[in-house]
Design a protein around this motif. Structure first.
Motif, PDB file in Angstrom:
ATOM      1  N   VAL A   1     -62.698-106.334  11.227  1.00 60.02           N
ATOM      2  CA  VAL A   1     -61.664-105.523  10.581  1.00 60.02           C
ATOM      3  C   VAL A   1     -61.053-106.354   9.461  1.00 60.02           C
ATOM      4  CG1 VAL A   1     -59.472-104.320  10.904  1.00 60.02           C
ATOM      5  CG2 VAL A   1     -61.178-104.303  12.726  1.00 60.02           C
ATOM      6  N   ARG A   2     -61.065-105.788   8.255  1.00 62.15           N
ATOM      7  CA  ARG A   2     -60.471-106.444   7.092  1.00 62.15           C
ATOM      8  C   ARG A   2     -59.218-105.659   6.708  1.00 62.15           C
ATOM      9  NH1 ARG A   2     -64.676-109.727   5.661  1.00 62.15           N
ATOM     10  NH2 ARG A   2     -66.748-108.865   5.942  1.00 62.15           N
TER      11      ARG A   2
ATOM     12  N   GLN B   1     -61.395 -95.468  16.273  1.00 64.68           N
ATOM     13  CA  GLN B   1     -61.614 -94.440  15.242  1.00 64.68           C
ATOM     14  C   GLN B   1     -63.107 -94.258  14.967  1.00 64.68           C
ATOM     15  OE1 GLN B   1     -59.439 -95.457  11.696  1.00 64.68           O
ATOM     16  NE2 GLN B   1     -57.519 -95.736  12.805  1.00 64.68           N
ATOM     17  N   ILE B   2     -63.907 -95.233  15.338  1.00 67.70           N
ATOM     18  CA  ILE B   2     -65.359 -95.154  15.152  1.00 67.70           C
ATOM     19  C   ILE B   2     -65.928 -94.259  16.252  1.00 67.70           C
ATOM     20  CG2 ILE B   2     -67.495 -96.495  15.158  1.00 67.70           C
ATOM     21  CD1 ILE B   2     -65.738 -98.895  14.269  1.00 67.70           C
TER      22      ILE B   2
ATOM     23  N   GLY C   1     -74.893 -96.156  20.249  1.00 65.83           N
ATOM     24  CA  GLY C   1     -76.286 -95.973  19.843  1.00 65.83           C
ATOM     25  C   GLY C   1     -76.818 -97.207  19.145  1.00 65.83           C
ATOM     26  N   ILE C   2     -76.011 -97.800  18.290  1.00 62.89           N
ATOM     27  CA  ILE C   2     -76.396 -99.039  17.606  1.00 62.89           C
ATOM     28  C   ILE C   2     -76.536-100.174  18.618  1.00 62.89           C
ATOM     29  CG2 ILE C   2     -75.586-100.806  16.000  1.00 62.89           C
ATOM     30  CD1 ILE C   2     -74.307 -98.462  14.387  1.00 62.89           C
TER      31      ILE C   2
ATOM     32  N   PRO D   1     -74.349 -98.825   9.329  1.00 67.14           N
ATOM     33  CA  PRO D   1     -73.253 -98.195   8.594  1.00 67.14           C
ATOM     34  C   PRO D   1     -71.995 -99.055   8.619  1.00 67.14           C
ATOM     35  CG  PRO D   1     -73.530 -97.154  10.729  1.00 67.14           C
ATOM     36  CD  PRO D   1     -74.670 -98.122  10.568  1.00 67.14           C
ATOM     37  N   THR D   2     -71.182 -98.854   7.600  1.00 69.01           N
ATOM     38  CA  THR D   2     -69.849 -99.462   7.581  1.00 69.01           C
ATOM     39  C   THR D   2     -68.852 -98.328   7.733  1.00 69.01           C
ATOM     40  OG1 THR D   2     -69.764 -99.316   5.179  1.00 69.01           O
ATOM     41  CG2 THR D   2     -70.551-101.388   6.113  1.00 69.01           C
TER      42      THR D   2
END
Length: 118
Positions: free
Chosen positions: A8-9, A37-38, A45-46, A111-112
């Protein structure tokens, strides 16, 4: 199962690695970031895909070890030793670099997500 931490940035420049589903409060500006939130299905899955890559290497190495053990029981070990060296060379010089390249390419294409402070 524990997943990989999420980087987290914060808008103020602080960076923290936060486990999925947890919140982090920036010590500089006080913003709260929630990794929940993701989408859960996407994140897990990732994680399953990355675990599958690791299990692939383990399965191949176990199969090779079993084949070595069976062959060693039936063949003179002095004649078998050069073959083992050759197979290990192929493993470390061909198979593993290709496997690492595949995993790194997939990791770079992940993904980001844009999290929003609470």
């Amino acid at each position: 199962m524990k997943g990989a931490p999420i980087t987290v940035r914060c808008d103020c420049g602080e960076v923290e690695h936060v486990p999925y589903g947890e919140t982090w409060t920036c010590p500089s500006c006080g913003r709260r970031w929630n990794t929940a939130q993701i989408a859960s299905e996407e994140y897990w899955g990732i994680m399953r895909e990355m675990r599958r890559y690791r299990l692939e290497v383990v399965a191949v190495s176990v199969l090779l070890a079993v084949a070595f053990a069976i062959t060693l029981a039936r063949v003179d070990s002095r004649r078998f030793f050069p073959a083992v060296l050759g197979i290990m060379g192929v493993w470390f010089l061909v198979y593993m670099p290709r496997w690492r390249k595949k995993v790194r390419a997939r990791a770079r294409s992940l993904p980001t997500w844009q999290l929003h402070p609470e």
